[in-house]
Design an enzyme around this catalytic site. Structure first.
Site, PDB file in Angstrom:
ATOM      1  N   TYR A  47      -5.935 -62.656  39.775  1.00 53.60           N
ATOM      2  CA  TYR A  47      -4.784 -62.956  40.644  1.00 53.60           C
ATOM      3  C   TYR A  47      -5.179 -63.762  41.883  1.00 53.60           C
ATOM      4  O   TYR A  47      -4.307 -64.223  42.618  1.00 53.60           O
ATOM      5  CB  TYR A  47      -4.065 -61.668  41.098  1.00 53.60           C
ATOM      6  CG  TYR A  47      -3.477 -60.839  39.985  1.00 53.60           C
ATOM      7  CD1 TYR A  47      -3.413 -61.310  38.681  1.00 53.60           C
ATOM      8  CD2 TYR A  47      -2.975 -59.562  40.241  1.00 53.60           C
ATOM      9  CE1 TYR A  47      -2.889 -60.528  37.668  1.00 53.60           C
ATOM     10  CE2 TYR A  47      -2.442 -58.778  39.229  1.00 53.60           C
ATOM     11  CZ  TYR A  47      -2.409 -59.269  37.938  1.00 53.60           C
ATOM     12  OH  TYR A  47      -1.883 -58.484  36.939  1.00 53.60           O
ATOM     13  N   LEU A 186      10.524 -55.016  35.104  1.00 49.07           N
ATOM     14  CA  LEU A 186      11.897 -55.504  35.274  1.00 49.07           C
ATOM     15  C   LEU A 186      12.155 -56.713  34.380  1.00 49.07           C
ATOM     16  O   LEU A 186      13.134 -57.439  34.569  1.00 49.07           O
ATOM     17  CB  LEU A 186      12.141 -55.884  36.746  1.00 49.07           C
ATOM     18  CG  LEU A 186      11.985 -54.723  37.740  1.00 49.07           C
ATOM     19  CD1 LEU A 186      11.991 -55.235  39.181  1.00 49.07           C
ATOM     20  CD2 LEU A 186      13.107 -53.699  37.542  1.00 49.07           C
ATOM     21  N   ARG A 233      13.369 -55.252  49.056  1.00 51.15           N
ATOM     22  CA  ARG A 233      13.430 -54.622  47.730  1.00 51.15           C
ATOM     23  C   ARG A 233      12.421 -53.485  47.553  1.00 51.15           C
ATOM     24  O   ARG A 233      12.428 -52.799  46.530  1.00 51.15           O
ATOM     25  CB  ARG A 233      13.200 -55.679  46.650  1.00 51.15           C
ATOM     26  CG  ARG A 233      14.397 -56.596  46.511  1.00 51.15           C
ATOM     27  CD  ARG A 233      14.157 -57.678  45.500  1.00 51.15           C
ATOM     28  NE  ARG A 233      15.414 -58.368  45.212  1.00 51.15           N
ATOM     29  CZ  ARG A 233      15.487 -59.541  44.622  1.00 51.15           C
ATOM     30  NH1 ARG A 233      14.381 -60.163  44.231  1.00 51.15           N
ATOM     31  NH2 ARG A 233      16.653 -60.099  44.389  1.00 51.15           N
ATOM     32  N   ASN A 237      13.148 -50.354  45.127  1.00 48.67           N
ATOM     33  CA  ASN A 237      12.350 -50.043  43.932  1.00 48.67           C
ATOM     34  C   ASN A 237      11.796 -48.621  43.991  1.00 48.67           C
ATOM     35  O   ASN A 237      11.750 -47.919  42.978  1.00 48.67           O
ATOM     36  CB  ASN A 237      11.259 -51.095  43.737  1.00 48.67           C
ATOM     37  CG  ASN A 237      11.860 -52.451  43.357  1.00 48.67           C
ATOM     38  OD1 ASN A 237      13.051 -52.546  43.055  1.00 48.67           O
ATOM     39  ND2 ASN A 237      11.059 -53.497  43.378  1.00 48.67           N
TER      40      ASN A 237
HETATM   41  N1  LIG Z   1      -2.135 -56.624  32.848  1.00 48.63           N
HETATM   42  C1  LIG Z   1      -1.491 -57.758  32.705  1.00 48.63           C
HETATM   43  O1  LIG Z   1      -1.828 -58.590  31.845  1.00 48.63           O
HETATM   44  C2  LIG Z   1      -0.314 -58.047  33.599  1.00 48.63           C
HETATM   45  C3  LIG Z   1       0.566 -59.108  33.267  1.00 48.63           C
HETATM   46  C4  LIG Z   1       1.659 -59.334  34.096  1.00 48.63           C
HETATM   47  C5  LIG Z   1       1.860 -58.535  35.216  1.00 48.63           C
HETATM   48  N2  LIG Z   1       0.974 -57.536  35.539  1.00 48.63           N
HETATM   49  C6  LIG Z   1       1.155 -56.677  36.753  1.00 48.63           C
HETATM   50  O2  LIG Z   1       2.469 -56.145  36.719  1.00 48.63           O
HETATM   51  C7  LIG Z   1       3.162 -56.490  37.910  1.00 48.63           C
HETATM   52  C8  LIG Z   1       4.651 -56.632  37.648  1.00 48.63           C
HETATM   53  O3  LIG Z   1       4.910 -57.593  36.651  1.00 48.63           O
HETATM   54  P1  LIG Z   1       5.633 -58.993  36.954  1.00 48.63           P
HETATM   55  O4  LIG Z   1       5.405 -59.338  38.387  1.00 48.63           O
HETATM   56  O5  LIG Z   1       5.177 -59.961  35.948  1.00 48.63           O
HETATM   57  O6  LIG Z   1       7.169 -58.713  36.640  1.00 48.63           O
HETATM   58  P2  LIG Z   1       8.308 -57.718  37.211  1.00 48.63           P
HETATM   59  O7  LIG Z   1       7.768 -56.746  38.174  1.00 48.63           O
HETATM   60  O8  LIG Z   1       9.045 -57.233  36.006  1.00 48.63           O
HETATM   61  O9  LIG Z   1       9.312 -58.706  37.904  1.00 48.63           O
HETATM   62  C9  LIG Z   1       9.079 -59.322  39.124  1.00 48.63           C
HETATM   63  C10 LIG Z   1      10.326 -60.149  39.401  1.00 48.63           C
HETATM   64  O10 LIG Z   1      11.425 -59.253  39.612  1.00 48.63           O
HETATM   65  C11 LIG Z   1      12.028 -59.535  40.860  1.00 48.63           C
HETATM   66  N3  LIG Z   1      12.431 -58.244  41.465  1.00 48.63           N
HETATM   67  C12 LIG Z   1      11.623 -57.263  41.964  1.00 48.63           C
HETATM   68  N4  LIG Z   1      12.349 -56.227  42.438  1.00 48.63           N
HETATM   69  C13 LIG Z   1      13.639 -56.562  42.248  1.00 48.63           C
HETATM   70  C14 LIG Z   1      14.867 -55.922  42.520  1.00 48.63           C
HETATM   71  N5  LIG Z   1      14.907 -54.720  43.110  1.00 48.63           N
HETATM   72  N6  LIG Z   1      16.031 -56.557  42.195  1.00 48.63           N
HETATM   73  C15 LIG Z   1      16.014 -57.767  41.608  1.00 48.63           C
HETATM   74  N7  LIG Z   1      14.876 -58.440  41.303  1.00 48.63           N
HETATM   75  C16 LIG Z   1      13.703 -57.838  41.619  1.00 48.63           C
HETATM   76  C17 LIG Z   1      10.985 -60.249  41.681  1.00 48.63           C
HETATM   77  O11 LIG Z   1      11.586 -61.163  42.556  1.00 48.63           O
HETATM   78  P3  LIG Z   1      11.221 -61.149  44.138  1.00 48.63           P
HETATM   79  O12 LIG Z   1       9.717 -61.253  44.250  1.00 48.63           O
HETATM   80  O13 LIG Z   1      11.964 -62.325  44.650  1.00 48.63           O
HETATM   81  O14 LIG Z   1      11.761 -59.837  44.649  1.00 48.63           O
HETATM   82  C18 LIG Z   1      10.186 -61.003  40.619  1.00 48.63           C
HETATM   83  O15 LIG Z   1      10.811 -62.240  40.325  1.00 48.63           O
HETATM   84  C19 LIG Z   1       2.464 -57.786  38.345  1.00 48.63           C
HETATM   85  O16 LIG Z   1       2.727 -58.118  39.687  1.00 48.63           O
HETATM   86  C20 LIG Z   1       1.032 -57.436  38.070  1.00 48.63           C
HETATM   87  O17 LIG Z   1       0.508 -56.600  39.099  1.00 48.63           O
HETATM   88  C21 LIG Z   1      -0.082 -57.269  34.722  1.00 48.63           C
END
Ligand SMILES: NC(=O)c1ccc[n+]([C@@H]2O[C@H](COP(=O)([O-])OP(=O)(O)OC[C@H]3O[C@@H](n4cnc5c(N)ncnc54)[C@H](OP(=O)(O)O)[C@@H]3O)[C@@H](O)[C@H]2O)c1
Length: 274
Positions: A47, A186, A233, A237
């Site tokens: 990251y 999400l 947020r 959350n």
């Molecule tokens: N191990 C792996 O291979 C892997 C892969 C992907 C991710 N990850 C980890 O998992 C974490 C989460 O996954 P992700 O970031 O891909 O996806 P996510 O958490 O499903 O979605 C993040 C998105 O949702 C929005 N969001 C967050 N809270 C919200 C709310 N209350 N209402 C509306 N929209 C909301 C955010 O926008 P805003 O930022 O504008 O709020 C962002 O665009 C990552 O940050 C990382 O730490 C791990």
């Protein structure tokens, strides 16, 4: 908030994801997340934000043992020796003496599971990690990893949200005592526009994000790590922790699964179970 116990550690059921947060914004959001009540932070060497996460942790001024910090080693660093070195470098960037949890970020087609898991175990026995685990491991690789590991594995971090069933992986994790950490909980924000989620949210006077996260952490052994760059947020959350969905609502949400629900694709990815 409840914790999920696995491999001798207690993992807060909601964690703060940091992928795509960088520099000053990342630092500020990590401090804000801890200020709002998160006690579990997820980062990775890939990251490119471990230094910022470390600064954010420091600024929050919490005792080290009150925060659960996870990082991950990238799949090009899984050879014996390389992996241990990558762990040391990550800790240095974070300004920490140990990880609470250290994960293999993706399986590799070049390094055997046995070699990578052996190196991962050494990170733990040297006291650099309280617990170790894997990410993006389908059932076949979970079985291989469990077989190869001297220490119990604490989690398998995989994509999981209502549009992607992880039933076989969750079943394998439970059989072997691993928790399942849901990334993209999400569906990168897509869940908030779902009609069924919206209807259930209205019944409870909650937001769609809260209902989606609740559906995840109400399942036995499941942890969710939503990311946001929006300070407003954070509390929203965290609000997933203090209400309950009925069994019927849980089933309605499970039924939203789609055959093409997977968002994260990688070249050379393993063969998935769903
Ligand atoms: N191990 C792996 O291979 C892997 C892969 C992907 C991710 N990850 C980890 O998992 C974490 C989460 O996954 P992700 O970031 O891909 O996806 P996510 O958490 O499903 O979605 C993040 C998105 O949702 C929005 N969001 C967050 N809270 C919200 C709310 N209350 N209402 C509306 N929209 C909301 C955010 O926008 P805003 O930022 O504008 O709020 C962002 O665009 C990552 O940050 C990382 O730490 C791990």
């Amino acid at each position: 908030m409840h914790t999920v116990g696995a491999a001798g550690v207690e993992i807060p059921a909601l964690g703060f994801g940091t992928w795509q947060l960088k520099g000053a914004e990342c630092e500020k959001m990590v401090t804000a997340a801890l200020g709002a009540g998160f006690r579990h932070i997820d980062t990775a060497e890939m990251y490119d934000n471990e230094e910022a996460v470390g600064r954010g942790l420091k600024a929050a001024k919490l005792p080290r043992d009150e925060v659960f910090l996870t990082s991950k080693v990238w799949s090009s660093n899984l050879r014996d020796g390389q992996l241990q070195h990558a762990a040391e470098v990550s800790l240095k960037r974070l300004g920490l003496d140990y990880f609470d949890l250290y994960l293999i970020h993706w399986p590799s087609n070049d390094t055997s599971t046995r070699e990578a898991i052996g190196a991962l175990n050494e990170v733990r026995t040297r006291g650099l990690a309280r617990a170790v685990g894997v990410a993006n491991f389908p059932v076949k690789l979970i079985e291989e990893a469990v077989e190869a590991s001297e220490a119990p594995l604490a989690t398998n971090q995989v994509e999981y949200h209502p549009y992607l069933s992880q039933a076989p992986v969750l079943d394998a994790c439970r059989r072997h005592g691993l928790s399942l950490t849901a990334y993209c909980p999400l569906a990168r924000g897509k869940m908030v526009d779902d009609t069924v989620i919206g209807e259930i949210a209205e019944i409870h006077g909650r937001t769609p994000a809260q209902v989606t996260l609740r559906w995840l952490i109400q399942q036995d052994g499941v942890i969710a790590i939503p990311k946001t760059g929006n300070p407003d947020r954070l509390e929203e959350n965290l609000g997933a922790a203090d209400f309950t969905l009925t069994d019927e609502e849980m089933s309605r949400i499970s039924a939203l699964t789609q055959p093409d629900g997977r968002i994260v694709r990688m070249s050379g990815e393993p063969e998935w179970d769903t």
